[in-house]
Scaffold this motif. Structure first.
Motif, PDB file in Angstrom:
ATOM      1  N   ASN A 518       0.804  -1.219   0.000  1.00 52.38           N
ATOM      2  CA  ASN A 518       0.000   0.000   0.000  1.00 52.38           C
ATOM      3  C   ASN A 518       0.845   1.282   0.000  1.00 52.38           C
ATOM      4  OD1 ASN A 518      -2.401   1.219  -0.249  1.00 52.38           O
ATOM      5  ND2 ASN A 518      -2.960   1.131   1.924  1.00 52.38           N
ATOM      6  N   LEU A 519       1.869   1.294  -0.844  1.00 49.61           N
ATOM      7  CA  LEU A 519       2.663   2.518  -1.013  1.00 49.61           C
ATOM      8  C   LEU A 519       2.461   3.001  -2.440  1.00 49.61           C
ATOM      9  CD1 LEU A 519       6.069   1.607   0.686  1.00 49.61           C
ATOM     10  CD2 LEU A 519       4.387   3.275   1.479  1.00 49.61           C
ATOM     11  N   SER A 520       2.372   4.332  -2.620  1.00 47.28           N
ATOM     12  CA  SER A 520       2.179   4.823  -3.978  1.00 47.28           C
ATOM     13  C   SER A 520       3.539   4.887  -4.691  1.00 47.28           C
ATOM     14  CB  SER A 520       1.545   6.216  -3.940  1.00 47.28           C
ATOM     15  OG  SER A 520       2.478   7.131  -3.422  1.00 47.28           O
ATOM     16  N   GLU A 521       3.454   4.883  -6.013  1.00 49.74           N
ATOM     17  CA  GLU A 521       4.697   4.844  -6.782  1.00 49.74           C
ATOM     18  C   GLU A 521       5.498   6.128  -6.659  1.00 49.74           C
ATOM     19  OE1 GLU A 521       4.519   3.099 -10.725  1.00 49.74           O
ATOM     20  OE2 GLU A 521       2.636   2.122 -10.159  1.00 49.74           O
ATOM     21  N   GLU A 522       4.806   7.191  -6.226  1.00 51.11           N
ATOM     22  CA  GLU A 522       5.544   8.457  -6.073  1.00 51.11           C
ATOM     23  C   GLU A 522       6.471   8.397  -4.863  1.00 51.11           C
ATOM     24  OE1 GLU A 522       1.770   9.093  -6.384  1.00 51.11           O
ATOM     25  OE2 GLU A 522       2.412   8.627  -8.436  1.00 51.11           O
ATOM     26  N   LYS A 523       6.053   7.580  -3.896  1.00 47.01           N
ATOM     27  CA  LYS A 523       6.817   7.528  -2.651  1.00 47.01           C
ATOM     28  C   LYS A 523       8.155   6.821  -2.820  1.00 47.01           C
ATOM     29  CE  LYS A 523       4.211   9.408   0.623  1.00 47.01           C
ATOM     30  NZ  LYS A 523       3.035   8.735   1.174  1.00 47.01           N
ATOM     31  N   VAL A 524       8.156   5.830  -3.689  1.00 52.58           N
ATOM     32  CA  VAL A 524       9.381   5.040  -3.838  1.00 52.58           C
ATOM     33  C   VAL A 524       9.846   5.091  -5.280  1.00 52.58           C
ATOM     34  CG1 VAL A 524      10.418   2.767  -3.632  1.00 52.58           C
ATOM     35  CG2 VAL A 524       8.665   3.485  -2.007  1.00 52.58           C
ATOM     36  N   ARG A 525      11.046   5.446  -5.458  1.00 53.66           N
ATOM     37  CA  ARG A 525      11.582   5.457  -6.814  1.00 53.66           C
ATOM     38  C   ARG A 525      12.731   4.479  -6.895  1.00 53.66           C
ATOM     39  NH1 ARG A 525      11.834   7.419 -11.243  1.00 53.66           N
ATOM     40  NH2 ARG A 525      14.105   7.275 -11.258  1.00 53.66           N
ATOM     41  N   MET A 526      12.658   3.597  -7.844  1.00 54.32           N
ATOM     42  CA  MET A 526      13.764   2.674  -8.047  1.00 54.32           C
ATOM     43  C   MET A 526      14.222   2.857  -9.477  1.00 54.32           C
ATOM     44  SD  MET A 526      12.290  -0.617  -6.077  1.00 54.32           S
ATOM     45  CE  MET A 526      13.619  -1.728  -5.806  1.00 54.32           C
ATOM     46  N   SER A 527      15.437   3.305  -9.600  1.00 54.17           N
ATOM     47  CA  SER A 527      15.958   3.572 -10.940  1.00 54.17           C
ATOM     48  C   SER A 527      16.298   2.270 -11.636  1.00 54.17           C
ATOM     49  CB  SER A 527      17.213   4.442 -10.832  1.00 54.17           C
ATOM     50  OG  SER A 527      18.220   3.690 -10.205  1.00 54.17           O
ATOM     51  N   ASP A 528      16.426   2.341 -12.961  1.00 52.87           N
ATOM     52  CA  ASP A 528      16.794   1.157 -13.734  1.00 52.87           C
ATOM     53  C   ASP A 528      18.148   0.627 -13.292  1.00 52.87           C
ATOM     54  OD1 ASP A 528      14.478   1.426 -14.995  1.00 52.87           O
ATOM     55  OD2 ASP A 528      15.275   1.787 -17.017  1.00 52.87           O
ATOM     56  N   ALA A 529      19.032   1.554 -12.883  1.00 57.09           N
ATOM     57  CA  ALA A 529      20.353   1.123 -12.439  1.00 57.09           C
ATOM     58  C   ALA A 529      20.240   0.215 -11.221  1.00 57.09           C
ATOM     59  CB  ALA A 529      21.191   2.356 -12.094  1.00 57.09           C
ATOM     60  N   GLU A 564       7.523   3.586  10.226  1.00 51.34           N
ATOM     61  CA  GLU A 564       8.098   4.230  11.407  1.00 51.34           C
ATOM     62  C   GLU A 564       7.881   5.745  11.418  1.00 51.34           C
ATOM     63  OE1 GLU A 564      12.058   2.853  11.135  1.00 51.34           O
ATOM     64  OE2 GLU A 564      11.736   1.150  12.476  1.00 51.34           O
ATOM     65  N   GLY A 565       7.239   6.248  10.395  1.00 50.77           N
ATOM     66  CA  GLY A 565       6.889   7.673  10.441  1.00 50.77           C
ATOM     67  C   GLY A 565       7.463   8.517   9.320  1.00 50.77           C
ATOM     68  N   ASN A 566       8.427   7.991   8.633  1.00 48.17           N
ATOM     69  CA  ASN A 566       8.994   8.734   7.513  1.00 48.17           C
ATOM     70  C   ASN A 566       7.938   8.928   6.434  1.00 48.17           C
ATOM     71  OD1 ASN A 566      10.479   9.831   5.523  1.00 48.17           O
ATOM     72  ND2 ASN A 566      11.807   8.055   5.182  1.00 48.17           N
ATOM     73  N   ASP A 567       7.806  10.154   5.954  1.00 49.43           N
ATOM     74  CA  ASP A 567       6.794  10.394   4.940  1.00 49.43           C
ATOM     75  C   ASP A 567       7.388  10.941   3.645  1.00 49.43           C
ATOM     76  OD1 ASP A 567       4.157   9.841   4.615  1.00 49.43           O
ATOM     77  OD2 ASP A 567       3.504  11.928   4.931  1.00 49.43           O
ATOM     78  N   GLU A 568       8.704  11.175   3.678  1.00 49.68           N
ATOM     79  CA  GLU A 568       9.367  11.713   2.497  1.00 49.68           C
ATOM     80  C   GLU A 568       9.501  10.633   1.433  1.00 49.68           C
ATOM     81  OE1 GLU A 568      10.780  15.066   2.229  1.00 49.68           O
ATOM     82  OE2 GLU A 568       9.192  15.093   3.735  1.00 49.68           O
ATOM     83  N   PRO A 569       9.325  11.005   0.171  1.00 50.62           N
ATOM     84  CA  PRO A 569       9.576  10.023  -0.894  1.00 50.62           C
ATOM     85  C   PRO A 569      11.015   9.525  -0.824  1.00 50.62           C
ATOM     86  CG  PRO A 569       8.516  11.985  -1.750  1.00 50.62           C
ATOM     87  CD  PRO A 569       8.900  12.304  -0.346  1.00 50.62           C
ATOM     88  N   VAL A 570      11.176   8.262  -1.145  1.00 50.57           N
ATOM     89  CA  VAL A 570      12.511   7.657  -1.064  1.00 50.57           C
ATOM     90  C   VAL A 570      12.971   7.292  -2.451  1.00 50.57           C
ATOM     91  CG1 VAL A 570      13.850   5.714  -0.199  1.00 50.57           C
ATOM     92  CG2 VAL A 570      12.065   6.739   1.214  1.00 50.57           C
ATOM     93  N   SER A 571      14.213   7.540  -2.719  1.00 48.62           N
ATOM     94  CA  SER A 571      14.776   7.088  -3.980  1.00 48.62           C
ATOM     95  C   SER A 571      15.887   6.108  -3.656  1.00 48.62           C
ATOM     96  CB  SER A 571      15.325   8.302  -4.748  1.00 48.62           C
ATOM     97  OG  SER A 571      15.871   7.862  -5.953  1.00 48.62           O
ATOM     98  N   VAL A 572      15.752   4.893  -4.164  1.00 46.90           N
ATOM     99  CA  VAL A 572      16.752   3.869  -3.838  1.00 46.90           C
ATOM    100  C   VAL A 572      17.952   4.025  -4.765  1.00 46.90           C
ATOM    101  CG1 VAL A 572      17.136   1.414  -3.523  1.00 46.90           C
ATOM    102  CG2 VAL A 572      14.848   2.383  -3.195  1.00 46.90           C
ATOM    103  N   GLU A 573      19.122   4.018  -4.170  1.00 44.68           N
ATOM    104  CA  GLU A 573      20.352   4.111  -4.960  1.00 44.68           C
ATOM    105  C   GLU A 573      21.041   2.761  -4.980  1.00 44.68           C
ATOM    106  OE1 GLU A 573      21.129   6.731  -6.657  1.00 44.68           O
ATOM    107  OE2 GLU A 573      19.437   7.840  -5.813  1.00 44.68           O
TER     108      GLU A 573
END
Lengths: 773, 103
Positions: A518-529, A564-573
């Protein structure tokens, strides 16, 4: 009378089984000659009297004085009648008690000299009390007497008498006491004694009669209990009828009948159903057969004999759905569209039977689901893995306890339509044993010309399977019996390239996993890399199953942070992956930079896709012949021998010194040692390894090769070129030597790969060797 | 059902104060008849003996009770003992008696 002490003489009549008591009258049948003579003598007397005495033992036929009791009775013959057999019926009445002094047996009849013994007449309060008690007992006895004794007669009789002794005698005669007891009463010296005796006997009699009555009552109550239940049931049925209710069994039968009627059964099925319904109606619900027949009829009623879904034959729609669900797989999708097109033009065309072959996780099963969705058909998956009993597919005959219809019929029943899409999953993992061969049963099921009248053993009625869309899946075709394979149209789903996997992950896997938590795609970004890194470092497979798992793992870890409370979008590196997934699981096999002679890179095809394998060979100075290790199969061993033989035969042309051949053995090992390997495609690899060894010249490290060899040195085509190419690329190989006949397969390979890898087509080993060094 | 000695049937009738008891005792020897009176009861005893007792007679069947008999008759009054008269006529014993008061 005053003749008390004087003795008299009278004829003597011994009697059996009874004692004639004073004042009592008894009928007696006289049969013994001596007794008849005694009676005749008595009749010839003035007073018609004689002496009657009981025999001690009724078995004695001609009793002497010792066999008779001493106390008898003087009796009057009241009536006499002759019987046709010469015997005499007489009625005797006891007049007086007599003591027999002696018996004279000289005449044809016995004569007794006797003395009268008067009856006692003692009076006391004890006699009085006992007398009353005895009368009370008599009343009880009469109460308890069942059968033929007229009620009240005994009491009435006793009331007509006054003397206590007369009461005792009446009772003693009527109670059918044995002779001994009767005689004791007859001989009693006092009224008290006589009363005591009869009192005891009556007591005993009352007990016996009580028990007898209890038994009789019990038996009677058993009968009436059953009758009661029967009556109650009848009443219940009547009440139910009145209320318009039916008993549950009846209702069940009716319900089944109605269901069957609605189903519009084929004629044959209707006939059988009617017959079974009739049987069911006549059986009590407790009968063993009842449940069996009911189960059977329910199946017949639930099977979709004529119910089917409408196919959606809009090709555009189908294409859209297939693309939506699966990336690429162009060939398979095209085939499905073709099938739909045929259907559209000829709705009566037979159901197709497709077989998807490919590694695990390449999407065979989900492709089946997509087809069902595209066509608008019901989908049911039937796992074939480990199925080793024919009756699992075709059902058990109904004669067996616990019999069930086979999986096919069950699946159709579940779906409720006669044209579902049935996915026969893992058809290559069918087992077989003494119970039968399920693949043989499958042949009938999958043959469109036979399955119009598919007969399940349980159902025992023909059922039309020709409208079913069968799709089978398999990892490999090797274990599928040929005849079965012939009936299916095989579509290969080869593995995906890394690029494809990244695409699949981005388009399908990541969104799906995000949705799961139940997370929106805007919240998590996973690059092709990142995805590429996951594909390369954390998975090794032809399909995307493991990739899916790893993506899920990443997403879960991120979900924790959001929870745990984090609401900022995350980008996985890419650099974060070791934190999320742990250390890298697979090292992309780096090219062995410094190769030594004897080591060659080969390409193998496995169920999990393609793979790189190294062939290592060493010379063994002083040794002899060829040693092969690494779990090699027969075929692979033979191709190693062929390689060796070729090199030996061509030693001169190849520039190998005879010395080297003769003085050294050779050992070929194919790591990893624990994995069984087989197949002819490593022929060129092994030949190259050996040559490299003899020439002491390392093979080019950027080059991998595949191909079967012959003794004449020809290179024959092999399978799985696409997978092998993918594996080579994954490992960083830039040149691939392959049989020329396989060049046509290169068209399947992605453009990008073809650009990155140089393919060297060869026709014989000489060309291989030229390219390898 | 009868008990004890055989009982001859008896009629009891009266003509004014004179009471009669008729007893069917055919074949009974009148000399042996014994009549005992006690208050209101009358006990008649006797014996019937077979008179055909010569050699060769042979009973085919028998229904008549022989030997001693006893008959007790109760009357609704005390019997005047000295009023008793009796005679044996045509097989019947005819007893005549009166109430004690009336005598």
């Amino acid at each position: 009378m005053s003749s008390e002490a004087s003795t008299e003489v009278l004829p003597l009549l011994p009697i059996k089984e009874m004692v004639l008591m004073v004042h009592m009258e008894h009928p007696v049948v006289v049969g013994r000659a001596r007794s008849i003579a005694a009676v005749e003598a008595a009749l010839a007397g003035e007073e018609k009297t004689l002496v009657v005495v009981a025999q001690r033992d009724s078995a004695v036929d001609a009793p002497s004085q010792q066999d008779l009791y001493a106390i008898g009775t003087r009796a009057l013959i009241r009536k006499m009648e002759r019987r046709s057999n010469g015997g005499i019926s007489i009625s005797l009445r006891g007049l007086e008690r007599v003591q027999i002094e002696d018996v004279d047996s000289t005449n044809p009849y016995q004569q007794a000299r006797f003395k009268v013994v008067p009856l006692p007449s003692d009076q006391s309060s004890e006699v009085e009390a006992l007398h009353r008690d005895v009368l009370e007992q008599a009343r009880q006895v009469e109460e308890l007497m069942t059968s033929d004794w007229p009620k009240g007669l005994l009491v009435q009789m006793l009331e007509s008498l006054r003397d206590p002794l007369d009461h005792v005698f009446v009772l003693a005669s009527l109670l059918r006491l044995d002779v001994k007891k009767q005689q004791a009463i007859h001989e009693a010296n006092s009224r008290l004694q006589a009363l005591r005796l009869i009192h005891d006997y009556l007591n005993h009699e009352i007990q016996v009669l009580t028990i007898q009555q209890e038994i009789a009552n019990q038996a009677a109550s058993n009968v009436s209990q059953e009758q009661r239940q029967y009556m109650l049931r009848k009443q219940m049925a009547a009440i139910q009828k009145e209320l318009g209710e039916q008993n549950p069994e009846q209702a069940e039968v009716e319900e089944l009948r109605q269901k069957l009627e609605e189903r519009n059964l084929p004629e044959a099925a209707q006939k059988v159903a009617d017959r079974e319904l009739d049987r069911l109606e006549r059986l009590p619900p407790a009968a063993q057969d009842y449940q069996l027949i009911r189960g059977y009829l329910e199946l017949v009623a639930e099977l979709p004999w004529s119910k089917s879904t409408e196919d959606n034959l809009d090709l555009g729609h189908a294409r859209a759905i297939l693309d939506q669900d699966h990336f690429d797989l162009a060939e398979v999708k095209e085939r499905i569209i073709e099938h739909l097109a045929v259907r559209k033009l000829n709705p009566r065309s037979r159901g197709a039977i497709l077989c998807f072959v490919g590694g695990p996780g390449v999407g065979k099963t989900s492709l089946g689901q997509s087809i069902a969705r595209a066509l608008g058909r019901e989908f049911e998956r039937i796992a074939m893995g480990g199925l080793h009993d024919e009756s699992e597919l075709r059902g058990h005959r109904r004669t067996y306890i616990g019999a069930m219809p086979g999986r096919i019929i069950q699946a159709i029943r579940n779906k409720g339509v006669n044209n579902p899409l049935l996915l026969l999953d893992e058809i290559d993992k069918l087992g077989r044993d003494y119970r039968g061969d399920p693949s043989a049963a499958l042949m009938e099921i999958l043959d469109p010309s036979q399955n119009v009248e598919f007969r399940d053993n349980y159902l025992d009625l023909p059922f039309d399977l020709s409208r079913v869309f069968f799709v089978a899946t398999a990892n490999t075709l090797d274990t599928i019996p040929r005849p079965l394979l012939d009936r299916m149209e095989v579509l290969r789903l080869s593995g995906y390239t890394e690029e494809e996997k990244v695409q699949i992950a981005r388009r399908y896997l990541v969104p799906r996993q995000l949705k799961e938590v139940n997370l929106s795609e805007e919240k998590v970004r996973m690059s092709d890399a990142v995805l590429e890194q996951i594909v390369r470092r954390y998975t090794r497979e032809a399909g995307v199953r493991e990739l899916n798992r790893q993506v899920a793992r990443v997403v879960r870890k991120l979900a924790v942070r959001f929870a745990e409370g984090n609401d900022e979008p995350v980008s996985v590196e890419p650099s974060q992956l070791p934190d999320l997934l742990g250390p890298e699981r697979f090292f992309v096999e780096k090219l062995r930079q410094e190769t030594v002679p004897g080591i060659t890179t080969g390409l193998a095809w496995t169920e999990a896709g393609g793979d790189v394998l190294f062939v290592e060979a060493v010379l063994m100075p002083g040794g002899k012949g060829l040693t092969l290790t690494g779990q090699l199969g027969e075929v692979m061993k033979e191709s190693a021998q062929a390689a060796q033989s070729y090199i030996w035969s061509q030693a001169d042309n190849l520039g190998i010194s005879r010395d080297k051949l003769q003085s050294n053995g050779i050992h070929v090992h194919v790591p990893a040692g624990a994995i069984p390997k087989d197949g002819p495609s490593a022929g060129v690899t092994m030949a190259t390894s050996m040559l490299s060894l003899y020439l002491d010249k390392p093979v080019r490290s950027d080059t991998a090769m595949t191909g079967e060899i012959t003794l004449a040195g020809l290179v024959l085509p092999v399978g799985g070129v696409k997978e092998k190419a993918l594996a080579a690329r994954r490992t960083g190989i830039t040149r691939v030597i392959l049989p020329k006949d396989n060049v046509k397969d290169l068209s399947e390979i992605d453009e990008t790969i073809r650009r990155e890898i140089e393919f060297v087509p060869v026709t014989n080993l000489k060309e291989v060797f030229r390219a390898a060094f | 059902m009868e008990f004890g000695l055989w009982k001859p049937p008896a009629d009891v009738l009266h003509l004014g104060e004179r009471w009669f008891i008729k007893l069917e005792v055919a074949g009974v020897c009148p000399e042996e008849v014994e009549i005992v009176v006690h208050r209101n009861t009358l006990r008649i005893r006797g014996c019937r003996r077979d008179m055909l007792l010569e050699e060769g007679y042979f009973y085919h069947s028998l229904e008549i009770s022989y030997s001693r008999f006893e008959r007790i008759v109760e009357l609704p009054f005390t019997i005047a003992t000295d009023s008793i008269r009796w005679e044996y006529r045509e097989g019947m014993l005819l007893i005549q008696l009166q109430k004690e008061d009336a005598s």
